[in-house]
Scaffold this motif. Sequence first.
Motif, PDB file in Angstrom:
ATOM      1  N   GLY A   1      20.760  30.949 -22.837  1.00 29.54           N
ATOM      2  CA  GLY A   1      21.947  30.345 -23.405  1.00 29.54           C
ATOM      3  C   GLY A   1      21.788  29.821 -24.810  1.00 29.54           C
ATOM      4  O   GLY A   1      20.763  29.999 -25.448  1.00 29.54           O
ATOM      5  N   ASP A   2      22.866  29.194 -25.291  1.00 32.04           N
ATOM      6  CA  ASP A   2      22.877  28.696 -26.656  1.00 32.04           C
ATOM      7  C   ASP A   2      22.222  27.331 -26.757  1.00 32.04           C
ATOM      8  O   ASP A   2      21.694  26.951 -27.793  1.00 32.04           O
ATOM      9  CB  ASP A   2      24.324  28.607 -27.152  1.00 32.04           C
ATOM     10  CG  ASP A   2      24.983  29.974 -27.156  1.00 32.04           C
ATOM     11  OD1 ASP A   2      24.443  30.868 -27.817  1.00 32.04           O
ATOM     12  OD2 ASP A   2      25.993  30.157 -26.456  1.00 32.04           O
ATOM     13  N   ILE A   3      22.320  26.590 -25.679  1.00 31.39           N
ATOM     14  CA  ILE A   3      21.681  25.283 -25.675  1.00 31.39           C
ATOM     15  C   ILE A   3      21.371  24.904 -24.216  1.00 31.39           C
ATOM     16  O   ILE A   3      22.040  25.344 -23.301  1.00 31.39           O
ATOM     17  CB  ILE A   3      22.569  24.235 -26.384  1.00 31.39           C
ATOM     18  CG1 ILE A   3      21.775  22.999 -26.769  1.00 31.39           C
ATOM     19  CG2 ILE A   3      23.788  23.875 -25.551  1.00 31.39           C
ATOM     20  CD1 ILE A   3      22.314  22.327 -28.001  1.00 31.39           C
ATOM     21  N   SER A   4      20.324  24.124 -24.030  1.00 37.29           N
ATOM     22  CA  SER A   4      19.900  23.783 -22.669  1.00 37.29           C
ATOM     23  C   SER A   4      19.572  22.302 -22.560  1.00 37.29           C
ATOM     24  O   SER A   4      19.330  21.640 -23.555  1.00 37.29           O
ATOM     25  CB  SER A   4      18.654  24.571 -22.286  1.00 37.29           C
ATOM     26  OG  SER A   4      18.887  25.955 -22.354  1.00 37.29           O
TER      27      SER A   4
ATOM     28  N   ASP B   1      16.325  21.258  -8.958  1.00 34.80           N
ATOM     29  CA  ASP B   1      17.222  22.411  -8.927  1.00 34.80           C
ATOM     30  C   ASP B   1      18.544  22.098  -8.223  1.00 34.80           C
ATOM     31  O   ASP B   1      19.585  22.661  -8.559  1.00 34.80           O
ATOM     32  CB  ASP B   1      16.536  23.642  -8.310  1.00 34.80           C
ATOM     33  CG  ASP B   1      15.879  23.318  -6.975  1.00 34.80           C
ATOM     34  OD1 ASP B   1      15.467  22.150  -6.801  1.00 34.80           O
ATOM     35  OD2 ASP B   1      15.790  24.213  -6.134  1.00 34.80           O
ATOM     36  N   VAL B   2      18.485  21.181  -7.255  1.00 37.27           N
ATOM     37  CA  VAL B   2      19.727  20.766  -6.579  1.00 37.27           C
ATOM     38  C   VAL B   2      20.590  19.944  -7.545  1.00 37.27           C
ATOM     39  O   VAL B   2      21.802  20.136  -7.651  1.00 37.27           O
ATOM     40  CB  VAL B   2      19.406  19.923  -5.314  1.00 37.27           C
ATOM     41  CG1 VAL B   2      20.697  19.406  -4.680  1.00 37.27           C
ATOM     42  CG2 VAL B   2      18.608  20.751  -4.314  1.00 37.27           C
ATOM     43  N   VAL B   3      19.938  19.041  -8.250  1.00 33.28           N
ATOM     44  CA  VAL B   3      20.648  18.187  -9.207  1.00 33.28           C
ATOM     45  C   VAL B   3      21.300  19.024 -10.306  1.00 33.28           C
ATOM     46  O   VAL B   3      22.484  18.848 -10.624  1.00 33.28           O
ATOM     47  CB  VAL B   3      19.674  17.168  -9.842  1.00 33.28           C
ATOM     48  CG1 VAL B   3      20.372  16.348 -10.912  1.00 33.28           C
ATOM     49  CG2 VAL B   3      19.095  16.250  -8.767  1.00 33.28           C
ATOM     50  N   SER B   4      20.520  19.949 -10.869  1.00 31.61           N
ATOM     51  CA  SER B   4      21.051  20.749 -11.975  1.00 31.61           C
ATOM     52  C   SER B   4      22.213  21.620 -11.508  1.00 31.61           C
ATOM     53  O   SER B   4      23.190  21.820 -12.232  1.00 31.61           O
ATOM     54  CB  SER B   4      19.938  21.623 -12.566  1.00 31.61           C
ATOM     55  OG  SER B   4      19.392  22.479 -11.594  1.00 31.61           O
ATOM     56  N   GLU B   5      22.096  22.130 -10.280  1.00 31.40           N
ATOM     57  CA  GLU B   5      23.162  22.956  -9.708  1.00 31.40           C
ATOM     58  C   GLU B   5      24.483  22.190  -9.666  1.00 31.40           C
ATOM     59  O   GLU B   5      25.535  22.682 -10.064  1.00 31.40           O
ATOM     60  CB  GLU B   5      22.749  23.368  -8.284  1.00 31.40           C
ATOM     61  CG  GLU B   5      23.593  24.450  -7.673  1.00 31.40           C
ATOM     62  CD  GLU B   5      23.457  25.781  -8.434  1.00 31.40           C
ATOM     63  OE1 GLU B   5      24.484  26.354  -8.774  1.00 31.40           O
ATOM     64  OE2 GLU B   5      22.288  26.193  -8.689  1.00 31.40           O
ATOM     65  N   LYS B   6      24.389  20.971  -9.194  1.00 29.12           N
ATOM     66  CA  LYS B   6      25.582  20.132  -9.061  1.00 29.12           C
ATOM     67  C   LYS B   6      26.244  19.860 -10.405  1.00 29.12           C
ATOM     68  O   LYS B   6      27.459  19.963 -10.554  1.00 29.12           O
ATOM     69  CB  LYS B   6      25.191  18.773  -8.428  1.00 29.12           C
ATOM     70  CG  LYS B   6      25.530  18.668  -6.947  1.00 29.12           C
ATOM     71  CD  LYS B   6      25.226  17.272  -6.448  1.00 29.12           C
ATOM     72  CE  LYS B   6      26.109  16.886  -5.271  1.00 29.12           C
ATOM     73  NZ  LYS B   6      25.666  15.646  -4.626  1.00 29.12           N
ATOM     74  N   ILE B   7      25.402  19.495 -11.390  1.00 28.13           N
ATOM     75  CA  ILE B   7      25.941  19.174 -12.712  1.00 28.13           C
ATOM     76  C   ILE B   7      26.548  20.412 -13.367  1.00 28.13           C
ATOM     77  O   ILE B   7      27.628  20.360 -13.957  1.00 28.13           O
ATOM     78  CB  ILE B   7      24.833  18.592 -13.624  1.00 28.13           C
ATOM     79  CG1 ILE B   7      24.291  17.292 -13.022  1.00 28.13           C
ATOM     80  CG2 ILE B   7      25.360  18.332 -15.024  1.00 28.13           C
ATOM     81  CD1 ILE B   7      23.078  16.741 -13.740  1.00 28.13           C
TER      82      ILE B   7
ATOM     83  N   GLN C   1      19.194  26.862 -13.729  1.00 25.59           N
ATOM     84  CA  GLN C   1      18.061  27.738 -13.419  1.00 25.59           C
ATOM     85  C   GLN C   1      16.783  26.910 -13.304  1.00 25.59           C
ATOM     86  O   GLN C   1      16.277  26.403 -14.301  1.00 25.59           O
ATOM     87  CB  GLN C   1      17.909  28.789 -14.517  1.00 25.59           C
ATOM     88  CG  GLN C   1      18.863  29.967 -14.345  1.00 25.59           C
ATOM     89  CD  GLN C   1      18.943  30.809 -15.613  1.00 25.59           C
ATOM     90  OE1 GLN C   1      17.940  31.283 -16.102  1.00 25.59           O
ATOM     91  NE2 GLN C   1      20.145  30.970 -16.118  1.00 25.59           N
ATOM     92  N   GLY C   2      16.338  26.766 -12.089  1.00 21.71           N
ATOM     93  CA  GLY C   2      15.077  26.063 -11.850  1.00 21.71           C
ATOM     94  C   GLY C   2      15.036  24.664 -12.419  1.00 21.71           C
ATOM     95  O   GLY C   2      14.015  24.218 -12.924  1.00 21.71           O
ATOM     96  N   GLY C   3      16.157  23.978 -12.389  1.00 25.00           N
ATOM     97  CA  GLY C   3      16.167  22.611 -12.873  1.00 25.00           C
ATOM     98  C   GLY C   3      16.750  22.466 -14.262  1.00 25.00           C
ATOM     99  O   GLY C   3      17.210  21.404 -14.650  1.00 25.00           O
ATOM    100  N   TYR C   4      16.707  23.548 -15.025  1.00 20.29           N
ATOM    101  CA  TYR C   4      17.330  23.526 -16.351  1.00 20.29           C
ATOM    102  C   TYR C   4      18.817  23.846 -16.224  1.00 20.29           C
ATOM    103  O   TYR C   4      19.229  24.576 -15.322  1.00 20.29           O
ATOM    104  CB  TYR C   4      16.699  24.566 -17.280  1.00 20.29           C
ATOM    105  CG  TYR C   4      15.262  24.263 -17.606  1.00 20.29           C
ATOM    106  CD1 TYR C   4      14.942  23.420 -18.657  1.00 20.29           C
ATOM    107  CD2 TYR C   4      14.230  24.809 -16.857  1.00 20.29           C
ATOM    108  CE1 TYR C   4      13.615  23.139 -18.961  1.00 20.29           C
ATOM    109  CE2 TYR C   4      12.909  24.530 -17.140  1.00 20.29           C
ATOM    110  CZ  TYR C   4      12.611  23.692 -18.188  1.00 20.29           C
ATOM    111  OH  TYR C   4      11.310  23.410 -18.477  1.00 20.29           O
ATOM    112  N   ILE C   5      19.592  23.313 -17.137  1.00 19.54           N
ATOM    113  CA  ILE C   5      20.998  23.678 -17.207  1.00 19.54           C
ATOM    114  C   ILE C   5      21.231  24.373 -18.536  1.00 19.54           C
ATOM    115  O   ILE C   5      20.909  23.839 -19.594  1.00 19.54           O
ATOM    116  CB  ILE C   5      21.914  22.440 -17.107  1.00 19.54           C
ATOM    117  CG1 ILE C   5      21.623  21.676 -15.815  1.00 19.54           C
ATOM    118  CG2 ILE C   5      23.381  22.856 -17.156  1.00 19.54           C
ATOM    119  CD1 ILE C   5      22.201  20.278 -15.802  1.00 19.54           C
ATOM    120  N   ASN C   6      21.761  25.595 -18.464  1.00 22.92           N
ATOM    121  CA  ASN C   6      21.940  26.391 -19.678  1.00 22.92           C
ATOM    122  C   ASN C   6      23.410  26.586 -20.003  1.00 22.92           C
ATOM    123  O   ASN C   6      24.200  26.967 -19.141  1.00 22.92           O
ATOM    124  CB  ASN C   6      21.268  27.759 -19.506  1.00 22.92           C
ATOM    125  CG  ASN C   6      19.776  27.617 -19.228  1.00 22.92           C
ATOM    126  OD1 ASN C   6      19.115  26.728 -19.761  1.00 22.92           O
ATOM    127  ND2 ASN C   6      19.261  28.470 -18.366  1.00 22.92           N
TER     128      ASN C   6
END
Length: 533
Positions: free
Chosen positions: A34-37, A53-59, A76-81
């Motif tokens: 992505g453009d920013i993470s 990964d659960v937290v990032s999914e929700k956000i 993706q694996g805890g990161y949000i893109n």
Amino acid sequence: MGIEDAVREAIRSSFGIDYKEAIPLFRPKKPEFGDISTSVAFQLAKKVGSPPDVVSEKIARKLASRTEMFENVSAQGGYINFHFGKTFFSKLIKDVISGKLPSLIPKLSGGEYVQIEYVSANPTGPLNVVSARAAAVGSSLVNILKRVGYDVKGEYYLNDAGNQIRLLTESLEARIKQLQGEEAEVPKEGYHGEYLLDYAREAIDEGVPDDRLSDWILSRITSEIKETLERFGVHFDNWVSERELRSSGKVKKLVSELDKKHLVYKKNGAVWFAATSLDPKSEQDYVLVKSDGEYSYFAVDIAYHLDKFQRGFAHVWDIWGPDHHGHIKRMQLALRAFGYEKAFSVILLQQVNIVEEGKRRKMSKRRGELVTLNELLDEIDADVARFFFLDRRAGSHLDFDLDLARKESEENPVYYVKYAHARIRSIERLAKLRGITPGSIENLLEIPEFLHLARRVAEYPDIVARTARELEPHVLTDYLLALSRDFHHFYHVYRVITEDRERSGGMLSLVLAVAEVIKDGLALLGIEAPERM
RNA sequence: GCGCCCGUAGCUCAGUUGGAUAGAGCAACGGACUACGAAUCCGUAGGUUGGAGGUUCGAAUCCUCUCGGGCGCACCA
């Protein structure tokens, strides 16, 4: 609303937490991320008691609904893109090529009145390369801070009084006597450089009387410093004379005010600043008035800095050379006594070595071995010199490769950036000839190289802000090199002007935006962006 | 002795302030001009992030120690 606030709100609605800490945002290395993470989910994991990964999914799910900002938000694996949408890029490019670039840059200040003091070399000889580095960094920072919203003034403090000036005059007198065949020696602590011989000859020719010698040499050297700075494209808003400061009574007033604060005492016939009683961690006290009755350099310098704040500056940055770092603490201490400590910072420059034929040449003004800024500018373009001085962190030593700087081609990084600009202007001229005007880029964003270049352009406003926050012009030079690299690459893969007029218009839009950014970035660094080379 | 800065590819330097596989340029080697400028581009190679511990989901980045380099430590400025 910015991305940071959007993330904060998503956290609130997902977990009921009012998250106050900074949201770590960064540009991912891989384009598919992505453009920013953000990695905020890692920090939140502990607080909310579930894995990243659960937290990032929700956000991410919450943020995905913000279609006006993002085309896509994924976890993706805890990161949000985050992926920006086509409309985002289209508007950006359109704004950049229609002259709105300055307005896109974040405002870090609402017109705060601030000062950068730089160079401030003693008028005892020509400017050397460390001063040149200070001149390049200082003048660029003035431009950059202006751009992010400060009302900033550049100032030069001229040490035209005191012991060094006495030594300078005595050295000149000795040189004059030598030329007139008399027995005379330059004082041991004096100035031994060849340049004083030239001045001595001039003084003899002009018949300068002995009692005018000190004033004469001062004004002579000072005007030469000004000329050299002008030649380097550096202009100061204000010059302050130490001599005037001394005679204004401000130094006397300073000492008595420190006295009122019970920070002054007498010992051994001198007047001291009680740094150790102000701060127990301080190692020593400092002399304000010497036993011969003269003010110390330190006393005058405090008065000078106090005067800056009395002139209304909300913040003052000093750019100092490597030999001054021992002075930072005591100046801070002195200013603490008046409540200005936090409004004062020092940007410390490191040494400059001139490297020639793979060898380092060290410089010392007092020993007379030096490479002056004038000599440098005789050999190389001012733009080249500026770029070399700026393309490194202020705090790191700078090896100035003279052989590389001399090269007008290939490996010289300045021309790399300039060439990118000139190339685009050349394309622009052809487009005009064919009647092609900038058009929509929406259909071209699927081309990976095109998207990559557009992203790079999109970074620019934040790069300027970061340069200002870190007070490091090298952030900007690095970016311009990367942007130029991306453009040159793009240029070789895709042709801008083709038979397909609509496509050509979109291509033209992007490369013109690149040119605008290069032009603007170089301007902030005091470097010209040529139409042709 | 005390204090500050710096150790990342052969060389010069980055590394978004603790994030995904540590990146550029130069130097080396090999390639690309019948289309907008070859001052350009593509490819190959190059690493125990000076070393040792520690902090934690995660360290070039933060802490401690250690080795090496630079610079300061005036009644000079």
